[in-house]
Design an enzyme around this catalytic site. Structure first.
Site, PDB file in Angstrom:
ATOM      1  N   HIS A  50       0.865  -1.167   0.000  1.00  0.00           N
ATOM      2  CA  HIS A  50       0.000   0.000   0.000  1.00  0.00           C
ATOM      3  C   HIS A  50       0.911   1.228   0.000  1.00  0.00           C
ATOM      4  O   HIS A  50       2.107   1.124   0.263  1.00  0.00           O
ATOM      5  CB  HIS A  50      -0.897   0.008   1.236  1.00  0.00           C
ATOM      6  CG  HIS A  50      -1.989  -1.008   1.182  1.00  0.00           C
ATOM      7  ND1 HIS A  50      -2.979  -1.076   2.133  1.00  0.00           N
ATOM      8  CD2 HIS A  50      -2.255  -2.009   0.308  1.00  0.00           C
ATOM      9  CE1 HIS A  50      -3.810  -2.060   1.846  1.00  0.00           C
ATOM     10  NE2 HIS A  50      -3.386  -2.646   0.747  1.00  0.00           N
ATOM     11  N   GLU A  52       1.351   3.736   2.054  1.00  0.00           N
ATOM     12  CA  GLU A  52       2.060   4.023   3.307  1.00  0.00           C
ATOM     13  C   GLU A  52       3.179   3.009   3.543  1.00  0.00           C
ATOM     14  O   GLU A  52       4.268   3.380   3.994  1.00  0.00           O
ATOM     15  CB  GLU A  52       1.073   4.000   4.484  1.00  0.00           C
ATOM     16  CG  GLU A  52      -0.054   5.007   4.370  1.00  0.00           C
ATOM     17  CD  GLU A  52      -1.270   4.498   3.594  1.00  0.00           C
ATOM     18  OE1 GLU A  52      -2.299   5.179   3.655  1.00  0.00           O
ATOM     19  OE2 GLU A  52      -1.198   3.425   2.952  1.00  0.00           O
ATOM     20  N   SER A  77      -7.384   7.549   3.645  1.00  0.00           N
ATOM     21  CA  SER A  77      -7.310   7.075   5.026  1.00  0.00           C
ATOM     22  C   SER A  77      -6.590   5.722   5.081  1.00  0.00           C
ATOM     23  O   SER A  77      -6.956   4.795   4.365  1.00  0.00           O
ATOM     24  CB  SER A  77      -8.730   6.929   5.595  1.00  0.00           C
ATOM     25  OG  SER A  77      -8.705   6.519   6.939  1.00  0.00           O
ATOM     26  N   CYS A  79      -5.454   2.007   5.896  1.00  0.00           N
ATOM     27  CA  CYS A  79      -6.164   0.791   6.297  1.00  0.00           C
ATOM     28  C   CYS A  79      -5.594   0.267   7.624  1.00  0.00           C
ATOM     29  O   CYS A  79      -4.668   0.840   8.185  1.00  0.00           O
ATOM     30  CB  CYS A  79      -6.035  -0.271   5.199  1.00  0.00           C
ATOM     31  SG  CYS A  79      -4.364  -0.969   5.090  1.00  0.00           S
ATOM     32  N   CYS A  82      -1.748  -0.512   7.383  1.00  0.00           N
ATOM     33  CA  CYS A  82      -0.907   0.683   7.337  1.00  0.00           C
ATOM     34  C   CYS A  82      -0.958   1.458   8.648  1.00  0.00           C
ATOM     35  O   CYS A  82       0.063   1.950   9.133  1.00  0.00           O
ATOM     36  CB  CYS A  82      -1.327   1.551   6.163  1.00  0.00           C
ATOM     37  SG  CYS A  82      -1.052   0.734   4.575  1.00  0.00           S
TER      38      CYS A  82
END
Length: 145
Positions: A50, A52, A77, A79, A82
């Site tokens: 992801h 991040e 936002s 998950c 992350c």
């Protein structure tokens, strides 16, 4: 804040240009970007890349004291996975582009002491809405459903 979110948006656009999901992130320490990343699950056939996670990976090994002085910016936002990494490294602040498309465990992170700032960016929202409209199957493969 807007300057750093614009860099995260550039990362998201980079991911989209690569055929991936348009989510970007940057890690900032003392007003300087020290790492950038974007969602590369599709490109790398990865279960965990992801935006991040890619950003944290690109930061390399930092001392715990360094993470505690950072802010992570993400176009969406984070998950559970992350946010777990953010909590693990004790990054004290997360700036989110938008959370209308997807809302991660923000309340939990707040209870754990993380400051969450949602910019509710129309640019971030538009980017995700267009992607979901054009590639719903790809979005729903991961956190979309």
């Amino acid at each position: 804040m807007e300057k750093f979110m614009q860099e995260a948006i550039k990362e998201a656009q980079k991911g989209l240009a690569e055929g991936g999901i348009p989510i970007g992130a940057v890690l900032v320490k003392a007003g300087v970007i020290i790492a950038k990343g974007h969602n590369r699950r599709i490109q790398k056939e990865s279960a965990i890349l992801h935006a991040e996670m890619d950003c944290l990976e690109n930061a390399g090994r930092l001392k715990s004291a360094d993470y505690k002085k950072c802010v992570i910016y993400s176009t969406l936002s984070p998950c559970d996975m992350c946010m777990g990494a953010i909590l693990l490294y004790k990054i004290p602040k997360v700036v989110i582009g938008e959370n209308r498309t997807f809302k991660g465990p923000e309340a939990y992170a707040r209870r754990r002491g993380v400051k969450i700032v949602n910019l509710d960016s129309t640019d971030c929202l538009r980017l995700m809405q267009q992607f979901i409209k054009n590639k719903p199957k790809l979005w729903n493969e991961d956190i979309g459903k």
